[in-house]
Design a protein around this motif. Structure first.
Motif, short mmCIF file in Angstrom:
data_model
loop_
_atom_site.label_atom_id
_atom_site.label_comp_id
_atom_site.label_asym_id
_atom_site.label_seq_id
_atom_site.Cartn_x
_atom_site.Cartn_y
_atom_site.Cartn_z
N ASN C 6 0.80 -1.23 0.00
CA ASN C 6 0.00 0.00 0.00
C ASN C 6 0.83 1.27 0.00
O ASN C 6 0.60 2.17 0.80
CB ASN C 6 -0.94 0.03 1.21
N VAL C 7 1.78 1.31 -0.89
CA VAL C 7 2.68 2.46 -0.90
C VAL C 7 2.08 3.62 -1.70
O VAL C 7 1.61 3.45 -2.82
CB VAL C 7 4.06 2.08 -1.48
N ASN C 8 2.05 4.77 -1.06
CA ASN C 8 1.60 6.01 -1.71
C ASN C 8 2.72 7.02 -1.68
O ASN C 8 3.46 7.10 -0.71
CB ASN C 8 0.40 6.60 -0.96
N LYS C 9 2.81 7.77 -2.77
CA LYS C 9 3.82 8.81 -2.79
C LYS C 9 3.34 9.99 -3.62
O LYS C 9 2.77 9.80 -4.69
CB LYS C 9 5.12 8.27 -3.39
N LYS C 10 3.58 11.15 -3.10
CA LYS C 10 3.21 12.37 -3.83
C LYS C 10 4.44 13.18 -4.14
O LYS C 10 5.36 13.25 -3.34
CB LYS C 10 2.28 13.22 -2.96
N TYR C 11 4.44 13.78 -5.31
CA TYR C 11 5.46 14.78 -5.67
C TYR C 11 4.70 16.08 -5.78
O TYR C 11 4.00 16.29 -6.75
CB TYR C 11 6.04 14.46 -7.04
N GLY C 12 4.79 16.91 -4.79
CA GLY C 12 3.94 18.09 -4.82
C GLY C 12 2.49 17.64 -4.80
O GLY C 12 2.09 16.89 -3.92
N ARG C 13 1.73 18.06 -5.80
CA ARG C 13 0.32 17.65 -5.81
C ARG C 13 0.10 16.36 -6.57
O ARG C 13 -0.94 15.74 -6.49
CB ARG C 13 -0.53 18.74 -6.46
N LYS C 14 1.12 15.98 -7.34
CA LYS C 14 0.93 14.81 -8.20
C LYS C 14 1.16 13.52 -7.40
O LYS C 14 2.19 13.36 -6.75
CB LYS C 14 1.91 14.88 -9.37
N GLN C 15 0.19 12.65 -7.48
CA GLN C 15 0.33 11.35 -6.82
C GLN C 15 1.08 10.43 -7.78
O GLN C 15 0.52 10.00 -8.79
CB GLN C 15 -1.05 10.79 -6.50
N VAL C 16 2.33 10.11 -7.47
CA VAL C 16 3.12 9.30 -8.40
C VAL C 16 3.01 7.81 -8.11
O VAL C 16 3.18 6.99 -9.02
CB VAL C 16 4.61 9.72 -8.45
N LEU C 17 2.73 7.43 -6.87
CA LEU C 17 2.46 6.03 -6.56
C LEU C 17 1.12 5.95 -5.85
O LEU C 17 0.89 6.63 -4.86
CB LEU C 17 3.57 5.44 -5.67
N LYS C 18 0.24 5.12 -6.41
CA LYS C 18 -1.11 5.06 -5.85
C LYS C 18 -1.37 3.69 -5.25
O LYS C 18 -1.65 2.74 -5.98
CB LYS C 18 -2.14 5.32 -6.95
N ASP C 19 -1.22 3.59 -3.96
CA ASP C 19 -1.57 2.38 -3.24
C ASP C 19 -0.94 1.14 -3.89
O ASP C 19 -1.62 0.15 -4.14
CB ASP C 19 -3.09 2.23 -3.19
N ILE C 20 0.33 1.23 -4.13
CA ILE C 20 1.05 0.13 -4.80
C ILE C 20 1.28 -1.03 -3.86
O ILE C 20 1.78 -0.84 -2.75
CB ILE C 20 2.43 0.64 -5.29
N SER C 21 0.91 -2.23 -4.29
CA SER C 21 1.23 -3.44 -3.54
C SER C 21 1.65 -4.53 -4.51
O SER C 21 1.01 -4.72 -5.53
CB SER C 21 0.01 -3.95 -2.75
#
Lengths: 275, 129, 229
Positions: C6-21
């Protein structure tokens, strides 16, 4: 610890070529300068003596003696020093940025070493300090050599006594060559503090990107503020504190600044840094 | 040794089939050593896990056997080997029948053609030798 | 096993990783597939603690990545991570200096396999040879897990073939490998598992042999289904 030493060795080696160039330029300029300045002086003095038929004593009475300051105030002597200082100042930044922006992004490798990342920070910090101390040691040696050159060319009778501490125009000597061991520690601890704060500011910028530039500036100003707080206090309440108290206050705020710089750097390197 | 793998059949199945063809052709004698899994993976440019799977499957089918740490060998069981050959032939014939069925040709005509073509090709092969 | 949860990552406003598993097993080759910019490289960096994540968890054999992990897992980015002025043997010395897991015999073996000259400066290598040295530096560490970012892109066909050969050899046997690619067709037969990604999310994770066996579909067939849906 072992890895820290290896990293220091590695970082010093990376700068070594440029370092040798700096050393070479400084030596060249200062040694040649010492020769040229003394020779010009002697030529001038001899001419004046011949024209006015003066003895050496009469000449000294009329025109004064040659002071070594005349050399240490010259471009021959000062320019290479300023150049070295400027290069090292630039390298304080470059020592980090080169790992991100080099052709081969070496920062990946550094951050994937099986060692605490803060060791990289300490290694780079140590490297800068070693480079600075090395140049200062070199300068001491050079001054001795330059004195010899001057003595060879200008008879002692024409020279006034010279002590680097008495040098009127070069107050910076006190900074570069403190008179006591305590002073020495203080001056260089201050330098260390300064570089550590810049390093941490760089890591803040590297961790937060564009926003990081503002954070970094804010952090730098805050550190500066904390560091100078006691001095401000002393200026407001003049004659209120004993020197020892002032010293202790400066010591405490310095420790706070250094401690927070290292703590923040460690945190960023572990959890926030981007490559 | 290379195989043109298709992407839709499991690779291990294709590897087994490849080995069966080699056996049917007589490339391998009964009891002969075959390459190790690692060598095979390397030769065929496949994942070592897949080679492993193929070997395991072939052992279960009795096509190869491995004693202790020795290299794997082709089975000495004549019945199994004969089966392999038959299986391949039947498979090929089935495929063939499937394709001529769709054009609806009388069997006799087809067989005649098959014979003619086959003779010509083996003749060519003889000549080229 | 590497577990990305469940990895999430944002760069500024952009969500670059969305709930990755997804998971990657030891002894298997797991391939992250997706066009450029879907977050494949970012995941690899996140696994190596080279970029922060906003939420979620990444574990290697049940543990978080620490400095000790770098003796067990390594990352081969798509550019070489050694100083250009270094010679190949100097790069080896650097690695040997810092990693207990550095295996000099294997480095030597790979040097011969790739036909590289140890006295060559990294800056003077061709693109293909640079990629090989980069790969060599990672492969010569006795680590359990290897992450490789686009090992096949941007190099000549012969270098590609040589590198592909590595994947079928003892050099990666028993290890867990994660590779990324935007071009699967060349390496379909090499991989055990495919993780299809798009726009920062995992669309599907499957064993390629199982899909061939049970559904009679190639990786590309599944991609067509998933991406056109």
């Amino acid at each position: 610890m072992k890895n820290y030493l290896k990293l220091v060795n590695f970082e010093v080696n990376r700068f070594f070529k440029l370092y040798l160039i700096l050393i070479g330029l400084t030596m060249l300029s200062q040694l040649i300068g010492a020769g040229i300045i003394s020779q010009t002086y002697m030529k001038n003095a001899k001419q004046l003596m011949a024209e006015n038929q003066l003895s050496m004593n009469q000449y000294v009475e009329q025109y004064g003696t040659f002071s070594f300051d005349r050399f240490t105030d010259s471009e021959w002597f000062l320019l290479p020093i300023f150049f070295c200082i400027a290069m090292l100042m630039i390298y304080v930044f470059f020592i980090w940025y080169r790992d991100w922006f080099g052709k081969n992004t070496f920062i990946y490798r550094l951050f994937m070493l099986p060692t605490e990342r803060i060791a990289i920070y300490f290694a780079k910090l140590t490297t800068i300090m070693l480079l600075v101390l090395g140049l200062i040691a070199l300068q001491i040696l050079l001054i001795l050599m330059e004195k010899q050159i001057v003595n060879k060319i200008i008879p002692i009778d024409l020279q006034s006594n010279f002590s680097i501490y008495a040098s009127s125009t070069l107050n910076m000597w006190r900074w570069l060559y403190p008179t006591s061991f305590t002073e020495f520690i203080l001056v260089y601890a201050l330098g260390l503090l300064f570089v550590a704060v810049i390093f941490t500011a760089i890591l803040i910028e590297r961790s937060y990107g564009l926003k990081g530039i503002f954070y970094a500036i804010f952090y730098g100003l805050l550190s500066l503020g904390v560091f100078f707080a006691p001095i401000l206090l002393v200026n407001v309440y003049t004659n209120y504190f004993y020197p020892l108290e002032i010293f202790l206050m400066v010591l405490v705020t310095s420790m706070i600044v250094l401690g927070s710089a290292i703590w923040i750097a460690n945190h960023l390197l572990k959890y926030k840094i981007r490559v | 040794m290379t195989i043109n793998f298709n992407n839709r059949d499991p690779v291990y199945v294709q590897v087994i089939r490849h080995l069966k063809e080699q056996i049917a052709k007589g490339f391998y004698e009964p009891g002969q050593e075959i390459p190790s899994r690692r060598e095979l993976a390397n030769q065929l440019k496949i994942n070592p896990n897949t080679a492993q799977r193929a070997y395991k499957e072939m052992e279960e089918q009795g096509l190869i056997f491995t004693e202790g740490n020795m290299p794997s060998c082709i089975t000495k069981d004549e019945a199994v080997l004969k089966n392999v050959r038959e299986e391949l032939i039947i498979e090929a014939v089935d495929l063939f029948l499937g394709s001529i069925k769709s054009i609806d040709v009388p069997l006799a005509e087809v067989l005649e053609l098959v014979k003619k073509k086959h003779d010509a090709e083996s003749g060519e092969a003889e000549e080229s030798k | 096993m590497i577990e990305v949860k469940n990895v999430n990552k944002k760069y500024g406003r952009k969500q670059v990783l969305k709930d990755i598993s997804f998971t990657a097993e030891k002894g298997e080759i797991t391939c992250l597939i997706g066009i450029n910019g879907v977050g494949k490289t970012t995941i690899m960096k996140a696994i190596m603690a080279l970029t922060p994540i906003n939420s979620g968890e990444i574990l290697m054999d049940g543990e978080k990545i620490t400095k000790k992990s770098f003796e067990k897992i390594t990352f081969i980015p798509d550019t070489i991570t050694m100083l250009p002025q270094m010679k190949i043997n100097e790069a080896f010395a650097f690695m040997a200096d810092f990693y207990k897991s550095w295996n000099p015999q294997r480095a030597e073996e790979l040097l011969q396999f790739f036909k590289l000259d140890p006295n060559e400066r990294i800056a003077n290598l061709s693109k293909g040879n640079t990629a090989k040295v980069n790969m060599l530096l990672g492969l010569s560490l006795d680590v359990d897990y290897l992450l490789m970012d686009e090992p096949f892109s941007g190099i000549d066909i012969f270098s590609r073939e040589q590198i592909a050969e590595v994947f079928t050899s003892h050099l990666i046997e028993e290890r867990g490998v994660i590779i990324t690619t935007h071009e699967i067709s060349d390496i379909e037969h090499l991989i055990d598992k495919a993780v299809l990604m798009d726009d920062g999310a995992v669309l599907r994770e499957f064993s390629v042999e199982e899909v061939r066996e049970n559904e009679g579909k190639s990786v590309v067939d599944v991609m067509r289904e998933v991406y056109r849906a």
